[in-house]
Scaffold this active site. Structure first.
Site, PDB file in Angstrom:
ATOM      1  N   CYS A 124       0.861  -1.182   0.000  1.00  0.00           N
ATOM      2  CA  CYS A 124       0.000   0.000   0.000  1.00  0.00           C
ATOM      3  C   CYS A 124       0.901   1.236   0.000  1.00  0.00           C
ATOM      4  CB  CYS A 124      -0.949  -0.009   1.194  1.00  0.00           C
ATOM      5  SG  CYS A 124      -0.097  -0.032   2.790  1.00  0.00           S
ATOM      6  N   THR A 125       0.332   2.402   0.179  1.00  0.00           N
ATOM      7  CA  THR A 125       1.098   3.637   0.033  1.00  0.00           C
ATOM      8  C   THR A 125       2.219   3.751   1.062  1.00  0.00           C
ATOM      9  OG1 THR A 125      -0.903   4.721  -0.779  1.00  0.00           O
ATOM     10  CG2 THR A 125       0.933   6.147  -0.143  1.00  0.00           C
TER      11      THR A 125
END
Length: 309
Positions: free
Chosen positions: A184-185
């Site tokens: 994810c980010t």
């Protein structure tokens, strides 16, 4: 002689989080809000019984002071922080919010502190995802994936992170017995995603430590398996290798990120519409957006920020 405007100090953007047993989280709201406002810091911090999450911006000194302040809380020592830089403040105000979760998944029994997947350092990530026995899963939302992702990653097509558990449950049989690598980010969503995967009985679950942001910061572009740009939740919109600001821009009508190709669409009008939202808005909406955009441009010319931006 015309006065030349000198650029201000460089702005540091810090994306931070920590899962922790933080039962007294509500007591931290006012002191942290006062600290940030007193140091000229803007952005958002989210506090919950499971820890802290947020992205904030300010001068080097202000952000360093905030990180030290947070680290002074025993439960928050070991904070995960990723740093970026920009020339313009990417937030308009400071908010400290109290929530049930620091990242909303909506599954009460998930406990990243007890059962998250195995961390993989950015330097080791390429070898893991190049393994043909590894299934690579992007845990972000569809509009983020559309802007950029790792080569060969599965896109669950979710609109919000709270949709992810249903996707994972539906595809559990396909993942069983395989290495499952999630990303994810900044790493926070993966802590919960991998913990949920393990609760479903998936044993070989891994996630990228520090997320895409740390990978783009540490892995040279020539060795990278990342394609495109990484969406970030502030006015930078997206970043690329070295955490340099990307070329993506936001549609100010629907808030979706737009690539250069998106902005070549006949339906795109800066500040007013894009191909994704044009047919979903009325002419009155577009007139209102156009006036807002005009006011924002006038404010920028005066060196101020339009309140509606």
């Amino acid at each position: 002689m015309e006065h030349q405007h000198e650029p201000g100090p460089r702005i540091v953007v810090a994306a931070l989080y920590r899962f922790a047993r933080l039962d007294r989280f509500a007591d931290l709201r006012q002191p942290l809000a006062a600290f940030c406002c007193g140091h000229g810091i803007k952005g958002t911090l989210i506090l919950a019984a499971e820890g802290i999450n947020g992205t904030v911006a300010g001068t080097d000194e202000a952000i360093a002071s905030l990180v030290a302040r947070l680290e002074s809380e025993p439960e928050l020592a070991g904070l995960d922080v990723k740093y970026g830089h920009t020339e313009v403040m990417p937030f308009h105000r400071m908010k400290v919010r109290l929530k049930k979760e620091i990242v909303t998944m909506g599954v009460a029994a998930v406990d990243p502190l007890a059962d998250a997947g195995a961390y993989v350092e950015p330097a080791d990530w390429n070898a893991l995802i190049a393994d043909p026995d590894t299934i690579l899963v992007d845990t972000r939302n569809g509009y983020e994936v559309a802007l950029g992702t790792f080569r060969g990653a599965l896109d669950p097509g979710t609109s919000t992170f709270s949709d992810f558990p249903a996707w994972l449950h539906a595809h559990r049989a396909e993942l069983e017995g395989r290495k499952v690598a999630m990303f994810c980010t900044g790493g926070i969503r993966c802590e919960k995603a991998t913990a949920y995967a393990r609760s479903l009985g998936l044993d070989h679950v891994y996630h990228l430590k520090g997320g895409i942001l740390r990978y783009l910061e540490q892995v040279p572009a020539a060795e990278s398996l990342w394609q495109g740009e990484c969406f970030v939740f502030d006015e930078r919109v997206a970043v690329t290798h070295g955490l340099e600001r990307g070329e993506a821009q936001l549609c100010r009508a629907c808030r979706h990120p737009l690539t250069e190709a998106d902005r070549r669409s006949p339906a795109y009008r800066e500040g007013v519409s894009c191909a994704r939202c044009h047919d979903l808005r009325s002419d009155d909406d577009r007139r209102r957006y156009a006036e807002r955009h005009r006011q924002m441009e006038l404010a920028a010319a005066r060196g101020s920020t339009h309140i509606g931006s």
